[in-house]
Design a protein around this motif. Structure first.
Motif, mmCIF file in Angstrom:
data_model
loop_
_atom_site.group_PDB
_atom_site.id
_atom_site.type_symbol
_atom_site.label_atom_id
_atom_site.label_comp_id
_atom_site.label_asym_id
_atom_site.label_seq_id
_atom_site.Cartn_x
_atom_site.Cartn_y
_atom_site.Cartn_z
ATOM 1 N N HIS A 28 0.835 -1.201 0.000
ATOM 2 C CA HIS A 28 0.000 0.000 0.000
ATOM 3 C C HIS A 28 0.871 1.253 0.000
ATOM 4 O O HIS A 28 0.408 2.334 0.329
ATOM 5 N N ARG A 50 5.253 8.522 8.471
ATOM 6 C CA ARG A 50 4.552 7.542 9.328
ATOM 7 C C ARG A 50 5.304 7.316 10.648
ATOM 8 O O ARG A 50 4.687 7.131 11.685
ATOM 9 N N VAL A 73 4.702 1.935 4.945
ATOM 10 C CA VAL A 73 3.272 2.080 5.238
ATOM 11 C C VAL A 73 3.004 2.134 6.740
ATOM 12 O O VAL A 73 2.133 2.880 7.197
ATOM 13 N N THR A 74 3.754 1.355 7.505
ATOM 14 C CA THR A 74 3.473 1.280 8.941
ATOM 15 C C THR A 74 4.418 2.133 9.780
ATOM 16 O O THR A 74 4.216 2.265 10.981
ATOM 17 N N THR A 118 7.577 1.474 10.519
ATOM 18 C CA THR A 118 8.219 0.518 11.421
ATOM 19 C C THR A 118 9.698 0.373 11.089
ATOM 20 O O THR A 118 10.060 0.375 9.909
ATOM 21 N N VAL A 152 4.317 -4.465 4.675
ATOM 22 C CA VAL A 152 4.573 -5.639 5.509
ATOM 23 C C VAL A 152 4.941 -6.900 4.704
ATOM 24 O O VAL A 152 5.910 -7.582 5.051
#
Lengths: 489, 212
Positions: free
Chosen positions: B37, B49, B128-129, B131, B165
């Motif tokens: 994404h 993010r 996206v996250t 992380t 992910v």
């Protein structure tokens, strides 16, 4: 507190009784409304970011189906992979056996205390109580679980177990109890969340630094690689999974996944459904042991405790797909008003209403399948598409069947339904009843609603308000206003 | 009979409805979800993010990386800094007001607890996250190093940033101890008020290095 099937707290007040008490607690209802509403909004916002959310849910459901239909195969592979990576695997048929295994493992280290990562499964088997009986102190290290433990209380939500407590209550618990367990609360502790979190940090850090044994649950374990994972926010999980010499992980057998790659679905579904975040702050994954990094002794306890009985039911087995995100709790109108304690089980809310009766046998939790309006919001929210209403209806039928098999006298519901069937099948009887309904209802109503009725209707009306029927029925109104004019369109 | 046999036997009996001819891989899993994404500029998305979690993010070039690291560390006023083996020497500022602690021989938990900060690289980042993923590789150290000190400064190269992910999982070794970090330690357990820093580092600083 543990019943014959070893899921704690059943046999506590049945749901209707516990719910009535909870409904009268306005503080609880305020806390719950705020909490569930907040998490609901966050979840909707982050799930809406992914335009393939439905495809991810479908894949999650299919992966769980793939796992469960060949559960034996995947567990054997997991055992091989964990063993090869330097871990030891133990099997437990029920709570008592799991507790015995964990206790023996702790005792073998010569330790009398363990630190714990928040886990539903160790609550399910009442591990802390079992360890205490053997002289081992188990310290909960998740902030909410610490609040619950210090307050000698029970968790009320899967994700935020102390949501029923407000900040002033938490400050009082910390001031009163922390000193009995270790480092006392700082002088002049305020009720600001930041100060309370700091007090917990100081209180627990001394425990983390001296801990030799930790106990955790698992969010998943990949059968192909033997990798076990825990997701969390605070870092207490990392402390427990990293600093001690021995790590004991208790895992329900349904938590296995066929492959490490499958995490690509669940690491997207779980945080977004659970806390409404794109990713939780910390995810730890480990495979057996690693020299020089983390615990050098790793034990994985695979727990049945009613799961194989649940697996046997081809309708009910889908409940084993649950990834414990708690999204269903936050959208449930019943949970939002009663809170988690009313369910009398470590698994509250809609998922608890289907999981608990299956784990312990419906005869031990016969009120839970009825603790729902069947509105379907839980099914919509579930990241792995568990059809909770379908399982609820299925279990209701089982409860009725079990009661009938026991040869009990007909229930009030059965009598009412029989009477209703007779009235509804006859237009003459129906209009007679409708004519009587308004004057009769007015006698027992207050401010336009009917509350508690005496006699056989008492059990139904005790927890429900009903609107007073209108003065005139639709049929009577139709006759009065359109009577004889049908042809004059 | 062992409990293992009992439980496996119960599972097989419970699955009597599953045809014997059906294999574990025969149960279909539709994988028509997206592989990523990520936005076209994954690096910018990663930075945004990570910052969303109330972490500090600084973007810098290869040429300025060392100066940026020095500036971030100086801003903290650290006295003791843990630097794992394999941290690129070219990125480690000289001087500064801090003492560098090496994990060789391994530092005790008390020494780690007393250290004020840790400086590491990462295995990769996820746009996206937001992380960062640590796999105990060179420059990252064992897991306790990034856990006990209260401040974590992490250097990520742009070419280490995965979109999402699925890609990240494909790029890590499952057998390494993995720590995925998305922002600093946080809790919302008290009336859902978010508080940063309960048990892990209270402050996460990320420097993204690359480009001109």
């Amino acid at each position: 507190m543990t019943d014959s099937n070893n899921v704690v707290w059943l046999g506590a007040p049945s749901f209707p009784d516990a719910a009535r008490e909870a409904l009268a607690d306005t503080q609880l209802r305020t806390n719950l409304r705020k909490a569930t509403g907040t998490i609901r909004d966050k979840r909707l916002a982050v799930t809406a970011e992914l335009d393939d959310w439905e495809q991810l849910r479908t894949a999650g459901k299919a992966l769980k189906r793939r796992t469960l239909r060949h559960l034996d195969h995947h567990l054997v592979r997991l055992e091989e992979a964990v063993t090869k990576a330097g871990g030891q695997v133990h099997w437990a048929a029920d709570a008592a056996e799991a507790n015995r295994i964990v206790t023996a493992l702790v005792k073998a280290t010569g330790q009398t205390e363990v630190v714990k990562v928040k886990s539903m499964v160790t609550q399910e088997i009442a591990l802390n109580e079992a360890l205490a009986e053997e002289g081992v102190s188990a310290y909960e290290t998740d902030l909410a679980e610490l609040i619950v433990q210090l307050g000698d209380d029970r968790p009320s939500h899967i994700l935020v177990p102390a949501i029923h407590r407000n900040r002033a209550e938490i400050r009082d618990i910390f001031r009163r109890e922390m000193g009995k367990w270790g480092r006392p609360a700082p002088e002049g502790l305020t009720d600001r969340p930041r100060d309370l979190a700091e007090a917990a940090r100081l209180h627990l850090r001394e425990k983390f630094l001296r801990a030799k044994v930790a106990v955790s649950g698992a969010n998943f374990a990949a059968a192909d690689t033997g990798t076990v994972g825990v997701v969390e926010s605070e870092g207490n999980g990392r402390m427990c999974l990293t600093l001690p010499e021995t790590l004991i992980t208790v895992m329900g057998i349904e938590k296995v996944l066929p492959s490490f790659e499958d995490l690509e679905v669940f690491l997207q579904l779980l945080p977004r459904s659970s806390t409404g975040e794109r990713m939780n702050p910390y995810t730890s994954m480990w495979t057996g042991t690693t020299e020089g990094d983390g615990p050098q002794d790793f034990h994985l306890v695979l727990l049945d405790n009613g799961r194989t009985a649940t697996l046997k039911d081809t309708v009910g087995r889908q409940a084993l797909a649950c990834i414990r995100c708690s999204a269903c709790l936050n959208v449930c109108p019943v949970y939002e008003r009663t809170g988690g304690h009313a369910y009398g089980s470590v698994y509250p809310g809609p998922i608890g209403a289907v999981l608990t009766p299956q784990l312990v046998g419906v005869e031990h939790a016969e009120s839970l399948p009825f603790a729902s309006t069947l509105c379907g919001a839980c099914y919509d929210a579930c990241p792995v598409k568990i059809n909770i209403p379908e399982v609820l209806v299925h279990l209701r039928a089982e409860v009725v069947e079990a009661k009938r098999a026991k040869g009990r006298v007909p229930t009030p519901e059965a009598l009412v339904m029989k009477a209703a069937a007779s009235v509804l099948s006859s237009p003459v009887k129906l209009s007679a009843v409708q004519r009587l309904a308004h004057p009769a209802a007015r006698l027992v109503s207050r401010r336009g609603t009917i509350g508690n009725l005496p006699g056989p209707l008492g059990r139904w009306t005790r927890t429900r308000d009903t609107a007073v029927p209108p003065k005139e029925s639709l049929r009577a109104w139709w006759r009065r206003t359109r009577g004889g004019r049908e042809g004059s369109k | 009979m062992t409990t293992r046999d009992t439980v496996l036997g119960r599972i097989r009996a419970a699955l009597a409805d599953v045809p014997a001819s059906e294999g574990p891989d025969d149960v279909p899993v539709p994988r028509d979800y997206r592989r990523s994404h990520a936005e076209p500029d994954a690096v910018a998305q990663f930075a945004a993010r990570v910052a969303d979690y109330r972490a500090t993010v600084t973007r810098t070039t290869d040429a300025d990386a060392r100066v940026t690291v020095a500036a971030r560390l100086a801003a903290r006023g650290l006295r003791t800094l843990v630097v794992p083996d394999g941290f690129p020497a070219g990125l480690l500022p000289e001087g500064g007001g801090w003492t560098v602690l090496r994990d060789e021989p391994p530092l005790s938990v008390a020494e780690l607890d007393a250290a004020e900060g840790v400086l590491t690289t990462a295995a990769l980042g996820i746009a996206v996250t937001g992380t960062i993923v640590l796999d105990a590789g060179p420059g990252q150290g064992r897991r306790a190093l990034t856990l006990l000190p209260d401040y974590h400064l992490c250097v990520v190269r742009e070419d280490q940033i995965a979109g999402d992910v699925p890609e990240a999982l494909g790029r890590v070794d499952a057998r390494a101890p993995l720590t995925w970090i998305s922002g600093p330690s946080a809790t919302s357990d008290i009336e859902l008020d978010r508080v940063e820093g309960v048990h892990g580092p209270r402050t996460l600083d990320v420097i993204v290095v690359g480009g001109e």
